[in-house]
Design a protein around this motif. Sequence first.
Motif, PDB file in Angstrom:
ATOM      1  N   PHE A 102       0.805  -1.229   0.000  1.00 20.00           N
ATOM      2  CA  PHE A 102       0.000   0.000   0.000  1.00 20.00           C
ATOM      3  C   PHE A 102       0.835   1.275   0.000  1.00 20.00           C
ATOM      4  O   PHE A 102       0.280   2.354   0.151  1.00 20.00           O
ATOM      5  CB  PHE A 102      -0.924   0.093   1.227  1.00 20.00           C
ATOM      6  CG  PHE A 102      -1.847  -1.048   1.371  1.00 20.00           C
ATOM      7  CD1 PHE A 102      -2.730  -1.365   0.352  1.00 20.00           C
ATOM      8  CD2 PHE A 102      -1.845  -1.823   2.516  1.00 20.00           C
ATOM      9  CE1 PHE A 102      -3.604  -2.432   0.492  1.00 20.00           C
ATOM     10  CE2 PHE A 102      -2.716  -2.884   2.651  1.00 20.00           C
ATOM     11  CZ  PHE A 102      -3.588  -3.179   1.631  1.00 20.00           C
ATOM     12  N   PHE A 140      -0.217  -7.157  -8.950  1.00 18.78           N
ATOM     13  CA  PHE A 140      -0.769  -6.153  -8.044  1.00 18.78           C
ATOM     14  C   PHE A 140       0.261  -5.498  -7.116  1.00 18.78           C
ATOM     15  O   PHE A 140      -0.029  -4.481  -6.507  1.00 18.78           O
ATOM     16  CB  PHE A 140      -1.881  -6.773  -7.198  1.00 18.78           C
ATOM     17  CG  PHE A 140      -2.973  -7.404  -8.022  1.00 18.78           C
ATOM     18  CD1 PHE A 140      -3.728  -6.616  -8.887  1.00 18.78           C
ATOM     19  CD2 PHE A 140      -3.227  -8.765  -7.967  1.00 18.78           C
ATOM     20  CE1 PHE A 140      -4.734  -7.178  -9.662  1.00 18.78           C
ATOM     21  CE2 PHE A 140      -4.227  -9.335  -8.738  1.00 18.78           C
ATOM     22  CZ  PHE A 140      -4.983  -8.551  -9.597  1.00 18.78           C
ATOM     23  N   VAL A 216      -0.311  -1.682  -4.853  1.00 21.66           N
ATOM     24  CA  VAL A 216      -1.650  -1.429  -4.298  1.00 21.66           C
ATOM     25  C   VAL A 216      -2.163  -2.644  -3.518  1.00 21.66           C
ATOM     26  O   VAL A 216      -3.329  -2.684  -3.141  1.00 21.66           O
ATOM     27  CB  VAL A 216      -2.683  -1.056  -5.393  1.00 21.66           C
ATOM     28  CG1 VAL A 216      -2.318   0.286  -6.030  1.00 21.66           C
ATOM     29  CG2 VAL A 216      -2.816  -2.150  -6.446  1.00 21.66           C
ATOM     30  N   PRO A 218      -1.796  -5.783  -0.350  1.00 24.63           N
ATOM     31  CA  PRO A 218      -1.350  -5.879   1.052  1.00 24.63           C
ATOM     32  C   PRO A 218      -0.025  -6.624   1.187  1.00 24.63           C
ATOM     33  O   PRO A 218       0.404  -6.876   2.305  1.00 24.63           O
ATOM     34  CB  PRO A 218      -2.466  -6.682   1.737  1.00 24.63           C
ATOM     35  CG  PRO A 218      -3.451  -7.034   0.694  1.00 24.63           C
ATOM     36  CD  PRO A 218      -2.873  -6.730  -0.646  1.00 24.63           C
TER      37      PRO A 218
ATOM     38  N   ARG B 106      -4.372   6.569  -9.370  1.00 26.74           N
ATOM     39  CA  ARG B 106      -5.117   5.415  -8.871  1.00 26.74           C
ATOM     40  C   ARG B 106      -6.380   5.838  -8.137  1.00 26.74           C
ATOM     41  O   ARG B 106      -6.515   6.975  -7.693  1.00 26.74           O
ATOM     42  CB  ARG B 106      -4.220   4.587  -7.964  1.00 26.74           C
ATOM     43  CG  ARG B 106      -3.749   5.316  -6.725  1.00 26.74           C
ATOM     44  CD  ARG B 106      -2.753   4.455  -5.965  1.00 26.74           C
ATOM     45  NE  ARG B 106      -1.689   5.266  -5.437  1.00 26.74           N
ATOM     46  CZ  ARG B 106      -1.024   4.998  -4.317  1.00 26.74           C
ATOM     47  NH1 ARG B 106      -1.301   3.912  -3.647  1.00 26.74           N
ATOM     48  NH2 ARG B 106      -0.080   5.792  -3.891  1.00 26.74           N
ATOM     49  N   TRP B 109      -9.089   1.931  -2.627  1.00 27.09           N
ATOM     50  CA  TRP B 109      -9.967   0.782  -2.394  1.00 27.09           C
ATOM     51  C   TRP B 109     -11.225   1.254  -1.682  1.00 27.09           C
ATOM     52  O   TRP B 109     -11.149   1.829  -0.601  1.00 27.09           O
ATOM     53  CB  TRP B 109      -9.249  -0.261  -1.537  1.00 27.09           C
ATOM     54  CG  TRP B 109      -8.084  -0.885  -2.237  1.00 27.09           C
ATOM     55  CD1 TRP B 109      -6.765  -0.589  -2.043  1.00 27.09           C
ATOM     56  CD2 TRP B 109      -8.142  -1.902  -3.240  1.00 27.09           C
ATOM     57  NE1 TRP B 109      -5.993  -1.367  -2.880  1.00 27.09           N
ATOM     58  CE2 TRP B 109      -6.799  -2.180  -3.625  1.00 27.09           C
ATOM     59  CE3 TRP B 109      -9.166  -2.600  -3.855  1.00 27.09           C
ATOM     60  CZ2 TRP B 109      -6.485  -3.123  -4.591  1.00 27.09           C
ATOM     61  CZ3 TRP B 109      -8.853  -3.542  -4.823  1.00 27.09           C
ATOM     62  CH2 TRP B 109      -7.526  -3.804  -5.184  1.00 27.09           C
ATOM     63  N   ILE B 145      -9.633  -3.260 -10.272  1.00 30.09           N
ATOM     64  CA  ILE B 145      -9.318  -4.479  -9.527  1.00 30.09           C
ATOM     65  C   ILE B 145     -10.461  -4.739  -8.552  1.00 30.09           C
ATOM     66  O   ILE B 145     -10.815  -3.871  -7.753  1.00 30.09           O
ATOM     67  CB  ILE B 145      -7.992  -4.341  -8.745  1.00 30.09           C
ATOM     68  CG1 ILE B 145      -6.880  -3.796  -9.655  1.00 30.09           C
ATOM     69  CG2 ILE B 145      -7.593  -5.679  -8.131  1.00 30.09           C
ATOM     70  CD1 ILE B 145      -5.599  -3.446  -8.897  1.00 30.09           C
ATOM     71  N   PRO B 179      -5.444   0.053   5.387  1.00 33.04           N
ATOM     72  CA  PRO B 179      -4.584  -1.081   5.045  1.00 33.04           C
ATOM     73  C   PRO B 179      -4.936  -2.337   5.850  1.00 33.04           C
ATOM     74  O   PRO B 179      -4.969  -3.440   5.304  1.00 33.04           O
ATOM     75  CB  PRO B 179      -3.185  -0.566   5.388  1.00 33.04           C
ATOM     76  CG  PRO B 179      -3.270   0.913   5.149  1.00 33.04           C
ATOM     77  CD  PRO B 179      -4.656   1.286   5.605  1.00 33.04           C
ATOM     78  N   LEU B 182      -8.172  -3.842   4.511  1.00 31.85           N
ATOM     79  CA  LEU B 182      -7.978  -4.448   3.207  1.00 31.85           C
ATOM     80  C   LEU B 182      -7.188  -5.752   3.312  1.00 31.85           C
ATOM     81  O   LEU B 182      -7.516  -6.737   2.652  1.00 31.85           O
ATOM     82  CB  LEU B 182      -7.267  -3.469   2.270  1.00 31.85           C
ATOM     83  CG  LEU B 182      -7.270  -3.939   0.822  1.00 31.85           C
ATOM     84  CD1 LEU B 182      -8.677  -4.105   0.299  1.00 31.85           C
ATOM     85  CD2 LEU B 182      -6.502  -2.981  -0.048  1.00 31.85           C
TER      86      LEU B 182
END
Lengths: 264, 264
Positions: A102, A140, A216, A218, B106, B109, B145, B179, B182
Motif C-alpha cells: 500500500f 498487483f 496497491v 497488502p 489510482r 480501495w 481491480i 490497510p 484491506l
Amino acid sequence: MALTQDDLDRYRRDGFVVQEDLFTADEVDLLCDALTEDARTPGPQVVTESDGRTLRAVYASHLRHPVFHRLARTERLLGPARQIAGDELYVHQMKVNVKQSFAGERWAWHQDYIVWRDADGMPAPSQVNVALLLDDCTEFNGPVIFLRGSHTLGTLERDRVTAGDGTGHIDPDRYALSPRELSDVVERHEMVAPKAGRGSVLFFSPQMVHGSNTNVSPHPRRLLILTYNPVPQAPRPAGEPRPEYLVGRARNALEIDRGLLKHA
Amino acid sequence: MALTQDDLDRYRRDGFVVQEDLFTADEVDLLCDALTEDARTPGPQVVTESDGRTLRAVYASHLRHPVFHRLARTERLLGPARQIAGDELYVHQMKVNVKQSFAGERWAWHQDYIVWRDADGMPAPSQVNVALLLDDCTEFNGPVIFLRGSHTLGTLERDRVTAGDGTGHIDPDRYALSPRELSDVVERHEMVAPKAGRGSVLFFSPQMVHGSNTNVSPHPRRLLILTYNPVPQAPRPAGEPRPEYLVGRARNALEIDRGLLKHA
C-alpha cells in the motif's frame, strides 16, 4: 544452474531472462531476516519513501552483512552473470527495493547505464543486473515492467543530471523517458512484467528500459538487485567518486563461494 | 445478449460478470468522439487530476449528449442490468473515468454504496454498475481491480463523510478502506483485474470492494460507468440533494431503445 544457450539467446534478444526458484523458501527467509537486521544500520544507504518514514531501499548490504556478502558470490548468481558478461566480475552496486504494501511508490521509466555513465564515469554498458525476488511477484504488488528488447536501442540520451543532495543518490525520475519517447519505444517493444515466485531471479541488461507501478496490494514486493561489472570496465569518474554504497570500490574479481548462505 | 443463468449465478457469487465485445469498434469510436465533444462543456461535471489540467472524469453525459442518452437505454446494457436487479431501472449516475496515459492516478480501495447511502440517502444497495471499456484493458493501464466476492461482506462501516467542497464531489480516498481492513478482506477475497478488449462490459455490485492503480502505459484507460437504480429505491436525502449530474432526478422507468447508437 548454468544458463543454457537458449537462455543466453533469449537474454541477447529480449534483454532479460527469468530463472525460477533458484533459492529455497528457507534461503529467502534468511535473506529477509538479514535485510531487517541490516536496515537498522543508520546512514544514507537507507532510503525512505516521500513520507520520510516508510522504507524504500537499502544499499550495499553485501558490505556489512555476511549473508549478503556470500550471496554476491554464490554460483547461482555469479555463474550466470559471468556467462552473460563473458568476463570476471565485481559488485558495482547492490540494493533492495522494498516497495511496501500500500505504500511502495512507482519507479519512473528509465535505463540504468546512462546514470552510471554520467554520475560515475562508467565506460561501457557491460553490467549485468541480477534481480532476486524476496516476495512473490504478482500483477498487483508493483512488478518490474520491461520493454522487451529495448536494450538494443542503446543509450537514449537526455540532459545530463548530476547528484546534488549530498548523499550521491540520483532520483530516476530525473532520468525518466518522456511520455513521447516512451510511446515511441512501446510501439516496437512491448511491456512485459515477469511474474514469478519468491526465490526466482531475473537477469537483465543495464540498457533495458524498465519501470514499475505502485504497490496497491497488502503484500510487500522486496526486490534485491545486484549489479555486477566486468573487472576491466571499472568507472573512471571525472571528479570525486560517489560514496562506496553506490559505487563499489572493491574491484578484484569475485571468486565463487560454494558454501551455504547461512554458515554453521 | 441476455445474461445466462450461469452469468447470473457468477454475479451473485463473485459480485461481477464480464461480457466481452458487446459493442463494435465503430460504436466505441462513436462513444469516444461523443465523449470528446461532451468534455468541452464547462462545469463541475468535468473533473481534472490533481495537476488541475489533465481530464480525470466527466459526469452525466447522458443528460447532454444524444449518443449517451441512447446508450443508457440500449438493450445490451439495460437488459442485463434489469435481469440482475429484477426491477425497473433509472440512471442514478453516469461517468467516464478517463485515466490518461502516464497520468491517470489510482483510485483508492472502496465500496460505492456507502457513499451514496451517506451522501444521498440511498435506501438500499440495489444498484447495478455497468462498466463499458472504451479502451483495451491491460495489466499496465490501470484496470479496475475487484476483490472477488467482497460484495457479500455488506457495507463496511466507517466514519461518515460529507461533501464539503461545494461541487458535491466526494473523494473516494475519504471512504477508502484502511490497510488493515484491506489486508483482512484480501485474505478471503482475492484480487482480480478483468482484462478485456474495448467494447466489453463489466457488470458489478455496488457493494464490491474495488480500486485501481496508476496508468503507467502510453495507452489511456477510458471507462464508462452507468449506475442503474431500481425505480422503487430512489434516494431520500435528509437535506438538499447533491447536484443532478451526481444524483439522477429523472426516476421514471427507462424503456429500451432498440435504435442504433448513431441515429441517421
